[in-house]
Design an enzyme around this catalytic site. Structure first.
Site, PDB file in Angstrom:
ATOM      1  N   ASP A 174      13.790 -39.359 -55.661  1.00 27.95           N
ATOM      2  CA  ASP A 174      12.626 -39.882 -56.365  1.00 27.95           C
ATOM      3  C   ASP A 174      11.475 -38.880 -56.280  1.00 27.95           C
ATOM      4  O   ASP A 174      10.610 -38.957 -55.422  1.00 27.95           O
ATOM      5  CB  ASP A 174      12.216 -41.227 -55.748  1.00 27.95           C
ATOM      6  N   LYS A 187      21.152 -47.251 -60.496  1.00 28.43           N
ATOM      7  CA  LYS A 187      19.822 -47.437 -59.908  1.00 28.43           C
ATOM      8  C   LYS A 187      19.790 -48.618 -58.946  1.00 28.43           C
ATOM      9  O   LYS A 187      20.452 -49.627 -59.165  1.00 28.43           O
ATOM     10  CB  LYS A 187      18.789 -47.673 -61.026  1.00 28.43           C
ATOM     11  N   CYS A 207     -12.096 -69.995 -42.701  1.00 28.62           N
ATOM     12  CA  CYS A 207     -12.730 -71.267 -42.979  1.00 28.62           C
ATOM     13  C   CYS A 207     -13.291 -71.770 -41.659  1.00 28.62           C
ATOM     14  O   CYS A 207     -12.618 -71.736 -40.633  1.00 28.62           O
ATOM     15  CB  CYS A 207     -11.693 -72.249 -43.506  1.00 28.62           C
ATOM     16  N   TYR A 246      20.225 -29.596 -57.841  1.00 28.96           N
ATOM     17  CA  TYR A 246      21.414 -30.371 -58.199  1.00 28.96           C
ATOM     18  C   TYR A 246      22.101 -29.913 -59.476  1.00 28.96           C
ATOM     19  O   TYR A 246      23.048 -30.549 -59.922  1.00 28.96           O
ATOM     20  CB  TYR A 246      21.109 -31.867 -58.272  1.00 28.96           C
ATOM     21  N   CYS A 266     -11.075 -77.369 -47.983  1.00 34.63           N
ATOM     22  CA  CYS A 266     -11.922 -78.423 -47.426  1.00 34.63           C
ATOM     23  C   CYS A 266     -13.402 -78.268 -47.748  1.00 34.63           C
ATOM     24  O   CYS A 266     -14.190 -79.161 -47.448  1.00 34.63           O
ATOM     25  CB  CYS A 266     -11.732 -78.511 -45.911  1.00 34.63           C
ATOM     26  N   LYS A 269      19.966 -40.227 -55.922  1.00 29.07           N
ATOM     27  CA  LYS A 269      19.015 -39.985 -57.010  1.00 29.07           C
ATOM     28  C   LYS A 269      17.629 -39.868 -56.387  1.00 29.07           C
ATOM     29  O   LYS A 269      17.021 -40.853 -55.976  1.00 29.07           O
ATOM     30  CB  LYS A 269      19.055 -41.112 -58.037  1.00 29.07           C
ATOM     31  N   CYS A 327     -10.489 -79.178 -41.750  1.00 30.06           N
ATOM     32  CA  CYS A 327      -9.740 -78.540 -42.831  1.00 30.06           C
ATOM     33  C   CYS A 327      -8.253 -78.905 -42.784  1.00 30.06           C
ATOM     34  O   CYS A 327      -7.556 -78.568 -41.832  1.00 30.06           O
ATOM     35  CB  CYS A 327      -9.894 -77.033 -42.762  1.00 30.06           C
ATOM     36  N   CYS A 361     -14.499 -72.913 -48.275  1.00 27.78           N
ATOM     37  CA  CYS A 361     -13.049 -73.051 -48.167  1.00 27.78           C
ATOM     38  C   CYS A 361     -12.487 -73.788 -49.388  1.00 27.78           C
ATOM     39  O   CYS A 361     -12.960 -74.873 -49.727  1.00 27.78           O
ATOM     40  CB  CYS A 361     -12.702 -73.824 -46.894  1.00 27.78           C
ATOM     41  N   LYS A 405      28.533 -37.845 -61.151  1.00 26.26           N
ATOM     42  CA  LYS A 405      28.783 -36.815 -62.165  1.00 26.26           C
ATOM     43  C   LYS A 405      30.269 -36.464 -62.120  1.00 26.26           C
ATOM     44  O   LYS A 405      30.823 -36.316 -61.026  1.00 26.26           O
ATOM     45  CB  LYS A 405      27.970 -35.561 -61.851  1.00 26.26           C
ATOM     46  N   GLU A 414      25.745 -38.185 -55.797  1.00 17.87           N
ATOM     47  CA  GLU A 414      24.523 -37.624 -55.207  1.00 17.87           C
ATOM     48  C   GLU A 414      23.451 -38.703 -55.115  1.00 17.87           C
ATOM     49  O   GLU A 414      23.408 -39.602 -55.945  1.00 17.87           O
ATOM     50  CB  GLU A 414      23.966 -36.504 -56.112  1.00 17.87           C
TER      51      GLU A 414
HETATM   52  S1  IVH Z   1      21.020 -34.654 -62.854  1.00 11.31           S
HETATM   53  C1  IVH Z   1      21.915 -33.743 -67.048  1.00 11.31           C
HETATM   54  N1  IVH Z   1      20.911 -35.334 -60.349  1.00 11.31           N
HETATM   55  O1  IVH Z   1      16.743 -38.185 -62.545  1.00 11.31           O
HETATM   56  C2  IVH Z   1      21.544 -34.468 -65.846  1.00 11.31           C
HETATM   57  N2  IVH Z   1      19.071 -35.866 -61.747  1.00 11.31           N
HETATM   58  O2  IVH Z   1      17.062 -39.712 -65.063  1.00 11.31           O
HETATM   59  C3  IVH Z   1      20.224 -34.065 -65.341  1.00 11.31           C
HETATM   60  N3  IVH Z   1      17.243 -36.980 -60.577  1.00 11.31           N
HETATM   61  O3  IVH Z   1      15.089 -36.000 -64.697  1.00 11.31           O
HETATM   62  C4  IVH Z   1      19.808 -34.722 -64.120  1.00 11.31           C
HETATM   63  N4  IVH Z   1      18.158 -36.967 -58.574  1.00 11.31           N
HETATM   64  O4  IVH Z   1      14.445 -35.960 -62.239  1.00 11.31           O
HETATM   65  C5  IVH Z   1      20.292 -35.360 -61.525  1.00 11.31           C
HETATM   66  N5  IVH Z   1      20.917 -35.859 -58.071  1.00 11.31           N
HETATM   67  C6  IVH Z   1      20.310 -35.855 -59.261  1.00 11.31           C
HETATM   68  C7  IVH Z   1      19.034 -36.408 -59.420  1.00 11.31           C
HETATM   69  C8  IVH Z   1      18.451 -36.401 -60.697  1.00 11.31           C
HETATM   70  C9  IVH Z   1      17.100 -37.303 -59.279  1.00 11.31           C
HETATM   71  C10 IVH Z   1      16.243 -37.263 -61.624  1.00 11.31           C
HETATM   72  C11 IVH Z   1      15.846 -36.052 -62.415  1.00 11.31           C
HETATM   73  C12 IVH Z   1      16.117 -36.391 -63.838  1.00 11.31           C
HETATM   74  C13 IVH Z   1      16.227 -37.877 -63.799  1.00 11.31           C
HETATM   75  C14 IVH Z   1      17.179 -38.346 -64.882  1.00 11.31           C
END
Ligand code: IVH
Length: 673
Positions: free
Chosen positions: A119, A316, A426, A227, A411, A117, A432, A408, A292, A115
């Site tokens: 932000d 990351k 300048c 998720y 110069c 991650k 210069c 400047c 996962k 998945e």
């Molecule tokens: S699973 C037990 N899936 O990452 C696992 N977390 O560092 C629980 N996050 O606090 C998290 N995308 O805010 C999971 N696809 C994703 C995610 C995700 C972002 C964030 C979430 C969590 C943090 C963990």
């Protein structure tokens, strides 16, 4: 309508609105127009206003926000909200996979659910009987804050679950985030309103969710992807992550479309590379990917270590944003004299590289983000982009205000910021060294002094070997020194010296153009030369004098005055002339078009040797203007036979009256060519 009918209509409207809400936010595929949706919503609002007892928790009218809270209530999570272990390389992912297979005592490859991650902020949603009853932040993992009112305003989150088969109690987890587009629009809006923009979509999402006044949250473009499931009662879930997310989607919850099953560690590496490429185009911000173990039974065997599951890991991206201390600010001088502030930082690893300098753009930007020396600042570096400071993370204890230098740093000439501009420059121009290389290239170019053979590479060499420091040094170059340069021999050195020598014999327009005064191009240089006839006259011209020249407006005039006023420029100019640069006296314009320039004539009465139209064209060919009416600005009235009111008016105003014969004299240059 009877009360039962009203109640039935309210229920119907809620169902219709919830359906369209789902089409719009979750499926991104609306079936009706916004206007139609608004009309239906208004109908329901009216019913609820007249019959408050008909209001329900899942009513779409609840999405506009409620009265502000004084504080958020604390919520204890039924199941703690954990975090994820991090990995930063293929190697670490391989080690993770190896660890798991050893624990599971298996040689076969594992299926992972991969998945993005996201932000944003982890949020827990609690549905009882299919109804959203509570939403909370992750907090410290054990207790979070009750943000139910705020969450209700997010269109992407269903107030009631759809379909059937959901557990009596279902706690869903996911990430609330702000889509990139919404973030941009929000910041533009904030800037226009004179407010501080958010540093990134994550901060914007967090700031929006942390509002005690949910009516503000309602205005923010938030969304959510689910998720995980935290806790259930009175129901069952499928046996894998992939199937569970599919089920959540069936119930009307949003799940990320970019997630999928991958096979083994190779699948993980591949998915990561794919997302690295896809990242810039994604409509949401991500800071990595998550792997996962797909099978829940295997997850249970693996269990947890401290506060993270053993069965998952976050790969990351190299951080694009980091914080570090701003040690100092230096000012660099660019080719055009632009003075740019450059931040000197405590070195920090960001976006895959160690950064110790960053751009601060200009003084306006510095004031806007209110950054001072000594502050802990946020650095952003995406890909190959020059790192920049986007905000202040923490104010320093002893913060020093950043000031634009008055002179400047290279110069010592005065630094100026033109009115209406943000960039300081300048004014050292020719003097210069920072600007010099580019200026020498310009000086030598074909339309300027036309020094044959003095190309960019050679200028770089001459400059870097310190054979020239100022433009006039060109005229004192020694043949032997030039011959010693790379790819130069005695012959080409001689040719160059000869070309430089030959350039001394030039024209005033070329010389003015060669000086590289801002916004003085070839045409303006020519106009200046022809108007003032000598360099001295241009040097001593006032802004007003200059504005009388064709193509010269107030801005250009100001640049010219500033250039010649700068003592360093005067010095270089003197040395160039002393080196022997000269030109033929500029002749008064003989161009026909200029003979009658500035004169305005009025033609009246009957002419015998030509028509009035012909007369007009001929006058215009000599640069004059021909007007239809007499005014104080009229140079002369050309009166033919039977001239009437125009002639009388001219007499009254004391304007010259010319006969047809005098007109012919005026037009003589056209016939005696
Ligand atoms: S699973 C037990 N899936 O990452 C696992 N977390 O560092 C629980 N996050 O606090 C998290 N995308 O805010 C999971 N696809 C994703 C995610 C995700 C972002 C964030 C979430 C969590 C943090 C963990």
């Amino acid at each position: 309508m009877s009360n039962t009918q009203v109640s039935r209509r309210a229920k119907e409207l809620r169902a219709i609105l919830n359906h369209h809400n789902y089409r719009y936010y979750v499926l991104d595929d609306p079936e009706i127009s916004d206007a139609k949706y608004d009309r239906l919503l208004r109908e329901l609002q009216d019913i609820e206003a007249a019959h408050p007892e008909l209001q329900t928790l899942d009513s779409p009218t609840q999405r506009v926000g409620a009265a502000p809270l004084s504080s958020f209530r604390q919520v204890t999570h039924i199941v703690p909200m954990l975090s994820l272990a991090n990995a930063f390389s293929d190697k670490e992912i391989s080690a993770f996979d190896k660890r798991l297979r050893e624990r599971l005592k298996t040689d076969t490859e594992l299926d992972y659910f991969a998945e993005p991650k996201l932000d944003g902020l982890a949020v827990s949603l609690l549905y009882k009987g299919g109804l959203l009853v509570q939403a909370s932040t992750r907090g410290d993992g054990t207790t979070g804050e009750d943000i139910t009112e705020n969450i209700r305003t997010i269109g992407a989150i269903p107030l009631t679950l759809q379909g059937q088969g959901w557990p009596a109690m279902l706690e869903v987890r996911g990430e609330v985030y702000m889509p990139k587009k919404g973030f941009q629009a929000l910041n533009e809006h904030l800037l226009k309103a004179g407010k501080k923009p958010f540093i990134n979509p994550r901060n914007a999402a967090a700031g929006s969710l942390r509002q005690l006044d949910s009516r503000i949250t309602a205005q923010r473009p938030l969304a959510m992807y689910c998720y995980a499931v935290g806790h259930i009662e009175g129901g069952t879930l499928p046996d894998t992550q992939a199937k569970t997310l599919a089920r959540l989607a069936d119930w009307g919850l949003r799940v990320c479309p970019d997630a999928r099953i991958v096979r083994g560690v190779e699948g993980c590496h591949q998915y990561y590379q794919e997302m690295v490429k896809k990242r810039p185009q994604l409509p949401y911000e991500i800071d990595g990917v998550v792997f996962k173990v797909n099978n829940f039974a295997l997850q249970d065997v693996l269990g947890f270590v401290s506060r993270a599951p053993r069965w998952a890991i976050a790969r990351k991206f190299p951080a694009e944003e980091e914080t570090t201390r701003l040690k100092a600010v230096e000012f660099q001088v660019g080719r055009t004299g632009a003075i740019t502030p450059v931040a000197r930082l405590e070195p920090v690893f960001v976006g895959g590289a160690t950064v110790s300098n960053a751009s601060l753009h200009n003084m306006d930007e510095i004031r806007r983000i209110d950054v001072h020396i000594g502050d802990t600042v946020i650095i952003k570096r995406a890909g190959d982009v020059i790192p920049k400071i986007v905000g202040v993370a923490k104010k320093g204890q002893q913060r020093i205000r950043i000031e634009l230098p008055s002179h400047c740093p290279v110069c010592g000439s005065l630094v100026r910021t033109e009115e209406g501009e943000v960039i300081a420059r300048c004014s050292g121009g020719l003097y210069c060294p920072a600007q010099l290389k580019e200026r020498i290239k310009h000086f030598a170019s074909r339309k300027a002094m036309d020094i044959d053979g003095l190309g960019d590479k050679l200028v770089d060499q001459l400059f870097d070997r310190k054979l020239i420091e100022h433009i006039d040094d060109l005229y004192h170059l020694e043949c032997d020194a030039v011959a010693a340069l790379e790819r130069m021999g005695k012959k080409s050195a001689e040719n160059l010296i000869n070309a430089i020598e030959a350039s001394k014999n030039t024209t005033l327009p070329r010389f003015i153009y060669a000086l590289g005064i801002r916004e003085v191009g070839e045409a303006t240089a020519k106009n200046l030369a022809e108007h003032f006839l000598s360099l001295e006259a241009i040097q001593h011209a006032t802004k007003e004098d200059l504005e009388a020249v064709d193509d010269v407006g107030p801005v250009v005039a100001a640049h010219i005055v500033a250039f010649f006023r700068e003592p360093h420029n005067q010095e270089i100019l003197g040395r160039l002339l002393a080196a022997g640069i000269h030109w033929d006296k500029v002749k008064k314009q003989t161009d026909e078009r200029a003979l009658l320039k500035g004169n305005i004539y009025v033609l009246t009465g009957v002419l015998h040797t030509m028509t009035r139209h012909e007369a007009k064209e001929k006058l215009q060919a000599l640069g004059a203007k021909v007007s239809g009416s007499v005014s104080k600005k009229t140079t002369a009235v050309i009166a033919g036979e039977k001239a009437g009111s125009k002639r009388i008016k001219a007499e009254k105003l004391g304007i010259d009256i010319l006969s047809e014969e005098q007109l012919q004299q005026l037009l003589a240059p056209l016939t005696t060519r």
